[in-house]
Design a protein around this motif. Structure first.
Motif, PDB file in Angstrom:
ATOM      1  N   TYR A  69       1.179   3.839  -3.153  1.00  0.00           N
ATOM      2  CA  TYR A  69       0.931   5.264  -2.885  1.00  0.00           C
ATOM      3  C   TYR A  69       2.062   6.115  -3.463  1.00  0.00           C
ATOM      4  N   THR A  70       3.292   5.705  -3.225  1.00  0.00           N
ATOM      5  CA  THR A  70       4.439   6.485  -3.706  1.00  0.00           C
ATOM      6  C   THR A  70       4.473   6.527  -5.226  1.00  0.00           C
TER       7      THR A  70
ATOM      8  N   THR B 241       0.829  -1.210   0.000  1.00  0.00           N
ATOM      9  CA  THR B 241       0.000   0.000   0.000  1.00  0.00           C
ATOM     10  C   THR B 241       0.863   1.258   0.000  1.00  0.00           C
ATOM     11  N   THR B 242       1.893   1.285   0.817  1.00  0.00           N
ATOM     12  CA  THR B 242       2.768   2.468   0.844  1.00  0.00           C
ATOM     13  C   THR B 242       3.555   2.587  -0.455  1.00  0.00           C
TER      14      THR B 242
ATOM     15  N   LEU C  18      -0.938   6.946   6.003  1.00  0.00           N
ATOM     16  CA  LEU C  18      -0.904   5.513   5.736  1.00  0.00           C
ATOM     17  C   LEU C  18      -0.319   4.726   6.903  1.00  0.00           C
TER      18      LEU C  18
ATOM     19  N   GLY D 110       0.760  12.287   3.384  1.00  0.00           N
ATOM     20  CA  GLY D 110       0.140  11.054   2.913  1.00  0.00           C
ATOM     21  C   GLY D 110       0.769   9.819   3.526  1.00  0.00           C
TER      22      GLY D 110
END
Length: 216
Positions: free
Chosen positions: A146-147, A142-143, A205, A201
């Motif tokens: 996101y990036t 997920t991280t 997270l 952000g």
């Protein structure tokens, strides 16, 4: 012919040339023919090393990763939060060095195993914090995603850190959207201050991961 051009043609040399050319022409302009011309070889010579453009992008992404981790070492004292924050900050910094860097990296398959050690260490850190392997994978993925998504959007506005695409003047946007005051004001938050946006952000997270899975 220069000594560099007389050097043997191999996958890494082609990827290095492609990454250099990427900053000049972007992903759309990066063709095997253009790379061959830069290397002073015929385009068919590249097909001995890469069956198609995606294979080349895979090698370019792998080379980007190699450069990102060269000369660095993971700190065994990291907490899981620190590890995820550091990894994604480094990834963003790396992608921003290349025009369309996020597009090249996203969806590519690593051609080596250099990433496996860091992946193993991060998953171990997350599982030792109390996550199952499935939860650890989800947290890391997920991280990471996101990036990639953040930088893709960021580079849509700023292809390179010292460039800004036409049409992203915040003040002009605010004038055009004057009838929609919240949307107009949001432009300053959406299209400027990317460093702060990114950090906020990531914090959201990691806080979400901790709350969702009940870990410190």
């Amino acid at each position: 012919m220069s000594p560099a051009k007389r050097a043997p043609l191999d996958r890494r040399r082609v990827a290095d040339t492609a990454l250099r050319l990427l900053n000049e022409v972007g992903l759309e302009g990066l063709t095997l023919r253009a790379i061959a011309r830069e290397l002073d070889v015929k385009a068919p010579a590249l097909y001995w090393h890469f069956k198609d453009k995606q294979a080349l992008l895979d090698e370019m992404a792998t080379e980007m990763y190699r450069r990102m981790v060269a000369g660095t070492a993971l700190d065994p004292a990291d907490t899981w939060r620190e590890r995820l924050l550091l990894a994604n900050r480094e990834l963003r910094a790396t992608l921003l060095r290349y025009r369309d860097g996020a597009k090249v990296y996203s969806g590519s398959r690593f051609t080596g195993t250099e990433h496996a050690g860091a992946m193993e260490a991060t998953l171990r850190l997350l599982t030792e914090a109390g996550l199952t392997l499935a939860q650890a994978v989800q947290a890391a993925r997920t991280t990471h995603v996101y990036t990639l998504g953040f930088v893709t959007e960021e580079q849509g506005v700023r292809p390179l850190p010292d460039e800004r695409r036409e049409g992203y003047d915040v003040e002009e946007r605010a004038r055009r959207l004057a009838a929609y005051p919240l949307a107009a004001e949001a432009g300053k938050l959406l299209f400027d201050g990317y460093d702060a946006q990114f950090e906020e952000g990531l914090e959201l997270l990691t806080e979400g991961i901790a709350a969702r899975y009940g870990i410190d």
